[in-house]
Motif scaffolding. Structure first.
Motif, PDB file in Angstrom:
ATOM      1  N   CYS A  77       0.876  -1.180   0.000  1.00 38.89           N
ATOM      2  CA  CYS A  77       0.000   0.000   0.000  1.00 38.89           C
ATOM      3  C   CYS A  77       0.909   1.225   0.000  1.00 38.89           C
ATOM      4  CB  CYS A  77      -0.897  -0.036   1.230  1.00 38.89           C
ATOM      5  SG  CYS A  77      -2.034   1.356   1.398  1.00 38.89           S
ATOM      6  N   LEU A  78       1.012   1.887  -1.136  1.00 41.49           N
ATOM      7  CA  LEU A  78       1.939   3.002  -1.285  1.00 41.49           C
ATOM      8  C   LEU A  78       1.198   4.318  -1.494  1.00 41.49           C
ATOM      9  CD1 LEU A  78       4.443   1.344  -3.808  1.00 41.49           C
ATOM     10  CD2 LEU A  78       4.585   1.378  -1.304  1.00 41.49           C
ATOM     11  N   SER A  79       1.844   5.404  -1.104  1.00 39.83           N
ATOM     12  CA  SER A  79       1.414   6.753  -1.428  1.00 39.83           C
ATOM     13  C   SER A  79      -0.017   7.010  -0.972  1.00 39.83           C
ATOM     14  CB  SER A  79       1.607   6.977  -2.929  1.00 39.83           C
ATOM     15  OG  SER A  79       1.473   8.323  -3.269  1.00 39.83           O
ATOM     16  N   SER A  80      -0.909   7.419  -1.876  1.00 36.90           N
ATOM     17  CA  SER A  80      -2.278   7.769  -1.483  1.00 36.90           C
ATOM     18  C   SER A  80      -3.070   6.569  -0.966  1.00 36.90           C
ATOM     19  CB  SER A  80      -3.029   8.447  -2.625  1.00 36.90           C
ATOM     20  OG  SER A  80      -3.318   7.529  -3.648  1.00 36.90           O
ATOM     21  N   CYS A  81      -2.614   5.362  -1.217  1.00 37.66           N
ATOM     22  CA  CYS A  81      -3.268   4.180  -0.648  1.00 37.66           C
ATOM     23  C   CYS A  81      -3.276   4.269   0.871  1.00 37.66           C
ATOM     24  CB  CYS A  81      -2.557   2.903  -1.102  1.00 37.66           C
ATOM     25  SG  CYS A  81      -3.163   1.398  -0.304  1.00 37.66           S
ATOM     26  N   THR A  82      -2.238   4.884   1.451  1.00 38.78           N
ATOM     27  CA  THR A  82      -2.152   4.978   2.909  1.00 38.78           C
ATOM     28  C   THR A  82      -3.283   5.828   3.489  1.00 38.78           C
ATOM     29  OG1 THR A  82      -0.637   6.871   2.843  1.00 38.78           O
ATOM     30  CG2 THR A  82       0.358   4.662   2.873  1.00 38.78           C
ATOM     31  N   GLY A  99       4.101   2.457   2.183  1.00 38.85           N
ATOM     32  CA  GLY A  99       5.116   3.407   1.746  1.00 38.85           C
ATOM     33  C   GLY A  99       4.568   4.824   1.803  1.00 38.85           C
ATOM     34  N   PHE A 100       5.223   5.674   2.591  1.00 39.85           N
ATOM     35  CA  PHE A 100       4.807   7.060   2.779  1.00 39.85           C
ATOM     36  C   PHE A 100       5.814   7.982   2.112  1.00 39.85           C
ATOM     37  CE2 PHE A 100       3.174   4.620   6.305  1.00 39.85           C
ATOM     38  CZ  PHE A 100       1.917   5.145   6.557  1.00 39.85           C
ATOM     39  N   HIS A 101       5.315   9.022   1.464  1.00 40.55           N
ATOM     40  CA  HIS A 101       6.188  10.059   0.906  1.00 40.55           C
ATOM     41  C   HIS A 101       5.382  11.340   0.761  1.00 40.55           C
ATOM     42  CE1 HIS A 101       4.538  10.207  -3.238  1.00 40.55           C
ATOM     43  NE2 HIS A 101       4.255   8.935  -3.021  1.00 40.55           N
ATOM     44  N   GLY A 102       6.074  12.409   0.482  1.00 37.02           N
ATOM     45  CA  GLY A 102       5.424  13.701   0.335  1.00 37.02           C
ATOM     46  C   GLY A 102       4.795  13.872  -1.033  1.00 37.02           C
ATOM     47  N   GLY A 144      11.229   8.053  -3.585  1.00 35.30           N
ATOM     48  CA  GLY A 144      11.296   6.879  -2.723  1.00 35.30           C
ATOM     49  C   GLY A 144      10.231   6.949  -1.643  1.00 35.30           C
ATOM     50  N   TYR A 145      10.315   6.037  -0.682  1.00 37.53           N
ATOM     51  CA  TYR A 145       9.298   5.898   0.350  1.00 37.53           C
ATOM     52  C   TYR A 145       9.937   5.662   1.708  1.00 37.53           C
ATOM     53  CZ  TYR A 145       6.271   4.836  -3.627  1.00 37.53           C
ATOM     54  OH  TYR A 145       5.579   4.895  -4.803  1.00 37.53           O
TER      55      TYR A 145
END
Length: 161
Positions: A77-82, A99-102, A144-145
Protein backbone atom coordinates in the motif's frame (compact mmCIF):
# COMPACT_ATOMS: atom_id res chain seq x y z
CA UNK A 1 -26.39 -3.79 -25.77
CA UNK A 2 -25.43 -3.24 -22.13
CA UNK A 3 -27.41 -0.74 -20.09
CA UNK A 4 -25.75 2.33 -18.57
CA UNK A 5 -25.51 0.90 -15.02
CA UNK A 6 -23.83 -2.28 -16.28
CA UNK A 7 -21.25 -0.25 -18.24
CA UNK A 8 -20.57 1.98 -15.20
CA UNK A 9 -20.20 -1.06 -12.91
CA UNK A 10 -17.75 -2.67 -15.35
CA UNK A 11 -15.68 0.55 -15.58
CA UNK A 12 -15.63 0.88 -11.80
CA UNK A 13 -14.52 -2.74 -11.35
CA UNK A 14 -11.87 -2.40 -14.06
CA UNK A 15 -10.51 0.72 -12.31
CA UNK A 16 -10.43 -1.12 -8.98
CA UNK A 17 -8.61 -4.02 -10.64
CA UNK A 18 -5.94 -1.62 -11.91
CA UNK A 19 -5.45 -0.48 -8.32
CA UNK A 20 -5.06 -4.07 -7.17
CA UNK A 21 -8.33 -3.90 -5.25
CA UNK A 22 -10.71 -6.80 -4.80
CA UNK A 23 -14.29 -5.82 -4.06
CA UNK A 24 -16.33 -8.24 -1.96
CA UNK A 25 -20.10 -8.01 -2.14
CA UNK A 26 -22.57 -10.54 -0.78
CA UNK A 27 -21.94 -13.72 -2.76
CA UNK A 28 -19.59 -12.08 -5.27
CA UNK A 29 -15.97 -11.00 -5.55
CA UNK A 30 -15.03 -8.62 -8.31
CA UNK A 31 -11.43 -8.14 -9.36
CA UNK A 32 -11.36 -5.91 -12.37
CA UNK A 33 -14.45 -6.95 -14.30
CA UNK A 34 -14.17 -10.69 -13.59
CA UNK A 35 -16.60 -12.08 -11.01
CA UNK A 36 -15.61 -15.12 -8.95
CA UNK A 37 -16.95 -17.04 -5.95
CA UNK A 38 -16.68 -15.14 -2.68
CA UNK A 39 -17.32 -14.86 0.98
CA UNK A 40 -20.33 -12.82 2.05
CA UNK A 41 -19.85 -9.29 3.25
CA UNK A 42 -19.23 -5.78 2.06
CA UNK A 43 -15.45 -5.27 2.01
CA UNK A 44 -12.61 -4.08 -0.15
CA UNK A 45 -9.37 -6.04 0.07
CA UNK A 46 -6.31 -4.12 -1.08
CA UNK A 47 -3.43 -6.37 -2.11
CA UNK A 48 -1.27 -4.13 -4.28
CA UNK A 49 -1.96 -0.43 -4.60
CA UNK A 50 0.74 1.97 -5.81
CA UNK A 51 -1.27 5.09 -4.98
CA UNK A 52 -2.62 7.81 -7.21
CA UNK A 53 -4.11 11.27 -6.99
CA UNK A 54 -4.92 12.63 -3.53
CA UNK A 55 -8.22 14.23 -4.63
CA UNK A 56 -9.52 11.06 -6.28
CA UNK A 57 -8.55 8.93 -3.29
CA UNK A 58 -10.16 11.42 -0.91
CA UNK A 59 -13.45 11.13 -2.82
CA UNK A 60 -13.24 7.33 -2.78
CA UNK A 61 -12.59 7.32 0.96
CA UNK A 62 -15.56 9.65 1.58
CA UNK A 63 -17.79 7.22 -0.32
CA UNK A 64 -16.44 4.19 1.55
CA UNK A 65 -16.91 5.97 4.88
CA UNK A 66 -20.50 6.93 4.04
CA UNK A 67 -21.28 3.33 3.01
CA UNK A 68 -19.58 1.84 6.09
CA UNK A 69 -17.47 -0.37 3.83
CA UNK A 70 -14.79 -2.46 5.51
CA UNK A 71 -11.30 -2.10 4.01
CA UNK A 72 -8.63 -4.75 4.56
CA UNK A 73 -5.05 -3.77 3.73
CA UNK A 74 -2.90 -6.73 2.68
CA UNK A 75 0.27 -6.65 0.59
CA UNK A 76 1.68 -3.35 -0.68
CA UNK A 77 0.00 0.00 0.00
CA UNK A 78 1.94 3.00 -1.29
CA UNK A 79 1.41 6.75 -1.43
CA UNK A 80 -2.28 7.77 -1.48
CA UNK A 81 -3.27 4.18 -0.65
CA UNK A 82 -2.15 4.98 2.91
CA UNK A 83 -5.09 7.39 3.13
CA UNK A 84 -7.32 4.34 3.73
CA UNK A 85 -5.87 4.37 7.25
CA UNK A 86 -8.40 7.08 8.17
CA UNK A 87 -11.38 4.78 7.71
CA UNK A 88 -13.19 3.59 10.84
CA UNK A 89 -13.73 0.09 9.47
CA UNK A 90 -10.11 -0.69 8.55
CA UNK A 91 -7.80 -3.57 9.34
CA UNK A 92 -4.15 -4.14 8.53
CA UNK A 93 -2.41 -7.44 7.84
CA UNK A 94 0.81 -7.79 9.86
CA UNK A 95 2.71 -8.69 6.68
CA UNK A 96 1.46 -5.65 4.73
CA UNK A 97 3.97 -3.01 3.61
CA UNK A 98 3.18 0.70 3.56
CA UNK A 99 5.12 3.41 1.75
CA UNK A 100 4.81 7.06 2.78
CA UNK A 101 6.19 10.06 0.91
CA UNK A 102 5.42 13.70 0.33
CA UNK A 103 3.25 15.11 -2.42
CA UNK A 104 4.70 15.94 -5.81
CA UNK A 105 3.57 16.36 -9.38
CA UNK A 106 4.85 13.19 -11.07
CA UNK A 107 8.02 13.34 -8.96
CA UNK A 108 8.54 17.06 -9.52
CA UNK A 109 8.44 19.55 -6.62
CA UNK A 110 5.30 21.58 -5.97
CA UNK A 111 5.11 25.24 -5.06
CA UNK A 112 5.46 25.74 -1.29
CA UNK A 113 1.74 26.57 -0.94
CA UNK A 114 0.67 23.50 -2.96
CA UNK A 115 3.10 21.29 -1.04
CA UNK A 116 1.69 22.46 2.29
CA UNK A 117 -1.95 22.09 1.19
CA UNK A 118 -1.45 18.57 -0.17
CA UNK A 119 0.70 17.48 2.77
CA UNK A 120 -2.06 18.54 5.16
CA UNK A 121 -4.65 16.76 3.00
CA UNK A 122 -2.64 13.54 3.36
CA UNK A 123 -1.91 14.02 7.06
CA UNK A 124 -5.57 14.37 8.00
CA UNK A 125 -5.97 10.71 6.99
CA UNK A 126 -3.46 9.51 9.59
CA UNK A 127 -3.89 8.90 13.30
CA UNK A 128 -1.27 9.96 15.80
CA UNK A 129 1.64 9.25 15.99
CA UNK A 130 1.78 8.70 12.21
CA UNK A 131 0.31 12.15 11.51
CA UNK A 132 3.08 13.99 13.40
CA UNK A 133 5.78 11.72 11.96
CA UNK A 134 4.46 12.32 8.44
CA UNK A 135 4.32 16.10 8.85
CA UNK A 136 7.73 16.33 10.52
CA UNK A 137 9.65 13.83 8.41
CA UNK A 138 8.03 11.64 5.72
CA UNK A 139 6.44 14.41 3.67
CA UNK A 140 9.87 15.80 2.82
CA UNK A 141 10.74 12.64 0.92
CA UNK A 142 9.39 12.90 -2.63
CA UNK A 143 11.70 10.34 -4.22
CA UNK A 144 11.30 6.88 -2.72
CA UNK A 145 9.30 5.90 0.35
CA UNK A 146 9.51 5.65 4.10
CA UNK A 147 8.42 2.07 4.67
CA UNK A 148 6.37 0.80 7.56
CA UNK A 149 5.05 -2.71 8.13
CA UNK A 150 1.54 -3.70 8.99
CA UNK A 151 2.92 -5.10 12.26
CA UNK A 152 4.25 -1.63 13.13
CA UNK A 153 0.86 -0.06 12.41
CA UNK A 154 -0.86 -2.72 14.50
CA UNK A 155 1.49 -1.91 17.39
CA UNK A 156 0.26 1.71 17.06
CA UNK A 157 -3.36 0.67 17.49
CA UNK A 158 -4.61 -0.25 14.03
CA UNK A 159 -6.73 -3.44 14.08
CA UNK A 160 -5.17 -6.58 12.64
CA UNK A 161 -6.85 -8.55 9.82
Amino acid sequence: MKDRSTRLRERFCTALGRLGVVLLLPGLVMTGSRPAEAQAGNAIIVRSDRGGYIGQRDQQISTLRAQGTRVELHGTCLSSCTMYLSLPNICVAPSATFGFHGPSRNGQPLSPADFERRSLAMARHYREPIRSWYLNQARYTVSGYHQMSGAQLISMGYPSC
